[in-house]
Design an enzyme around this catalytic site. Structure first.
Site, PDB file in Angstrom:
ATOM      1  N   ASN A  73       1.770  -2.439   9.760  1.00  0.00           N
ATOM      2  CA  ASN A  73       1.024  -1.388   8.905  1.00  0.00           C
ATOM      3  C   ASN A  73      -0.180  -2.111   8.252  1.00  0.00           C
ATOM      4  O   ASN A  73      -1.013  -1.360   7.810  1.00  0.00           O
ATOM      5  CB  ASN A  73       2.012  -0.776   7.847  1.00  0.00           C
ATOM      6  CG  ASN A  73       1.294   0.111   6.821  1.00  0.00           C
ATOM      7  OD1 ASN A  73       0.649   0.921   7.321  1.00  0.00           O
ATOM      8  ND2 ASN A  73       1.117  -0.519   5.615  1.00  0.00           N
TER       9      ASN A  73
ATOM     10  N   LYS B 160       8.184 -11.268   1.100  1.00  0.00           N
ATOM     11  CA  LYS B 160       7.399 -12.221   1.666  1.00  0.00           C
ATOM     12  C   LYS B 160       5.784 -12.060   1.606  1.00  0.00           C
ATOM     13  O   LYS B 160       5.217 -11.251   2.203  1.00  0.00           O
ATOM     14  CB  LYS B 160       7.595 -12.198   3.187  1.00  0.00           C
ATOM     15  CG  LYS B 160       9.288 -12.527   3.676  1.00  0.00           C
ATOM     16  CD  LYS B 160       9.457 -14.157   3.339  1.00  0.00           C
ATOM     17  CE  LYS B 160      10.937 -14.478   3.807  1.00  0.00           C
ATOM     18  NZ  LYS B 160      11.284 -15.898   3.523  1.00  0.00           N
TER      19      LYS B 160
ATOM     20  N   TYR C 287     -13.452  -0.987  12.722  1.00  0.00           N
ATOM     21  CA  TYR C 287     -12.152  -0.553  12.369  1.00  0.00           C
ATOM     22  C   TYR C 287     -11.659   0.301  13.845  1.00  0.00           C
ATOM     23  O   TYR C 287     -10.630   0.102  13.943  1.00  0.00           O
ATOM     24  CB  TYR C 287     -12.300   0.368  11.132  1.00  0.00           C
ATOM     25  CG  TYR C 287     -10.993   1.030  10.717  1.00  0.00           C
ATOM     26  CD1 TYR C 287     -10.143   0.071  10.010  1.00  0.00           C
ATOM     27  CD2 TYR C 287     -10.550   2.344  10.866  1.00  0.00           C
ATOM     28  CE1 TYR C 287      -8.889   0.776   9.679  1.00  0.00           C
ATOM     29  CE2 TYR C 287      -9.382   2.884  10.678  1.00  0.00           C
ATOM     30  CZ  TYR C 287      -8.781   1.885   9.895  1.00  0.00           C
ATOM     31  OH  TYR C 287      -7.293   2.310   9.544  1.00  0.00           O
TER      32      TYR C 287
ATOM     33  N   ALA D 272     -12.733   0.145  16.754  1.00  0.00           N
ATOM     34  CA  ALA D 272     -12.363  -0.911  17.862  1.00  0.00           C
ATOM     35  C   ALA D 272     -11.043  -1.565  17.483  1.00  0.00           C
ATOM     36  O   ALA D 272     -10.252  -1.868  18.590  1.00  0.00           O
ATOM     37  CB  ALA D 272     -13.413  -1.997  17.858  1.00  0.00           C
TER      38      ALA D 272
ATOM     39  N   GLY E  23       0.729  -1.154   0.022  1.00  0.00           N
ATOM     40  CA  GLY E  23      -0.137  -0.021   0.145  1.00  0.00           C
ATOM     41  C   GLY E  23       0.917   1.128  -0.084  1.00  0.00           C
ATOM     42  O   GLY E  23       2.032   1.238   0.167  1.00  0.00           O
TER      43      GLY E  23
ATOM     44  N   ILE F 230      -4.371  10.878   5.383  1.00  0.00           N
ATOM     45  CA  ILE F 230      -3.394  10.892   4.402  1.00  0.00           C
ATOM     46  C   ILE F 230      -3.483  10.501   2.789  1.00  0.00           C
ATOM     47  O   ILE F 230      -4.463   9.893   2.498  1.00  0.00           O
ATOM     48  CB  ILE F 230      -2.372   9.628   4.814  1.00  0.00           C
ATOM     49  CG1 ILE F 230      -2.163   9.827   6.372  1.00  0.00           C
ATOM     50  CG2 ILE F 230      -0.992   9.639   3.923  1.00  0.00           C
ATOM     51  CD1 ILE F 230      -1.263  11.033   6.734  1.00  0.00           C
TER      52      ILE F 230
END
Length: 241
Positions: free
Chosen positions: A83, A57, A148, A150, A16, A181
């Site tokens: 991440n 990986k 999300y 939580a 990402g 972002i």
């Protein structure tokens, strides 16, 4: 100046925008980067940019055994950056149990497994840096994102607990909480939507993936040795805590 020469860093969600920026920054500072994600083609494209000193990986974070094996395959691990994450947004009254479970499993449970396995390796060397990428909404909340929020709030609590457990072992555990972002998702917003968001940001602009990467680089360095259990908010002043 931050120097990560001779160190090995594992970055999940590296396919990402934010994950790629983190990988590039740690690589630039001298680290061997292990870039992990579920999209092999995007990982290969990132690897082509890096040119050398990297390993790919592929990992499915919904598989707990793959999570454990991802770390087990690494001989020496100095830096872990968790991440990877997903969203399954909808109002709570419409949210299916599986939508809640999937977000928790990837955003929280998988990251716990990665943290746990990394700590086992880092304790042997009595050194390590763990950085968990959470979110502004893990503190503020956000309608339509109960699952999300939580998961990201849980990540902050987990970060603090683990930091307590390993503080005497030369290992720090911190979190970085991005605000809005710039990404493929924000690029799809119309001008009215963009203006509505930027009005809430005192800086008046979106952050860039590199802003998150710079924060991670500091927390991954020896210069941050007296900082642990903290959440570094990178949000242009949108949330001041």
């Amino acid at each position: 100046m931050i120097d990560l020469s001779g160190q090995t860093a594992l970055i999940t969600g590296a396919s990402g925008g934010i994950g790629g920026a983190i990988a590039r920054q740690l690589h630039k500072l001298g680290s061997h980067v292990i870039i992990s994600g579920s999209n092999e083609e995007k990982l290969k494209a990132l690897g082509n940019d890096l040119k050398d000193n990297y390993t790919i990986k592929v990992c499915n974070l919904t598989n707990t055994e793959e999570c454990s094996n991802l770390v087990a395959q690494i001989e020496k691990l100095d830096i872990l950056v968790c991440n990877a994450g997903i969203t399954k947004d909808t109002l709570a009254i419409r949210m299916k149990n599986e939508d809640f479970d999937q977000v928790i499993d990837i955003n929280l449970k998988a990251n716990f497994i990665l943290n746990r396995e990394a700590i086992k390796k880092m304790m042997t060397n009595r050194y390590g840096r763990i950085i968990n990428i959470t979110s502004i909404v893990g503190v503020s909340g956000n309608p339509g994102q109960a699952n999300y929020c939580a998961s990201k709030a849980g990540l902050i609590g987990m970060t603090k607990s683990l930091a307590y457990e390993v503080a005497t072992r030369g290992i720090t555990v911190n979190a970085v909480a991005p605000g809005f972002i710039k990404s493929d998702m924000t690029d799809k917003l119309n001008d009215e939507q963009k203006e509505a968001i930027t009005r809430k940001i005192p800086k008046g602009t979106y952050g860039m993936p590199e802003d998150i990467a710079n924060a991670v680089a500091f927390l991954a360095s020896k210069q941050s040795s007296y900082i642990t259990g903290q959440t570094l908010h990178v949000n242009g002043g949108m949330l001041m805590v």
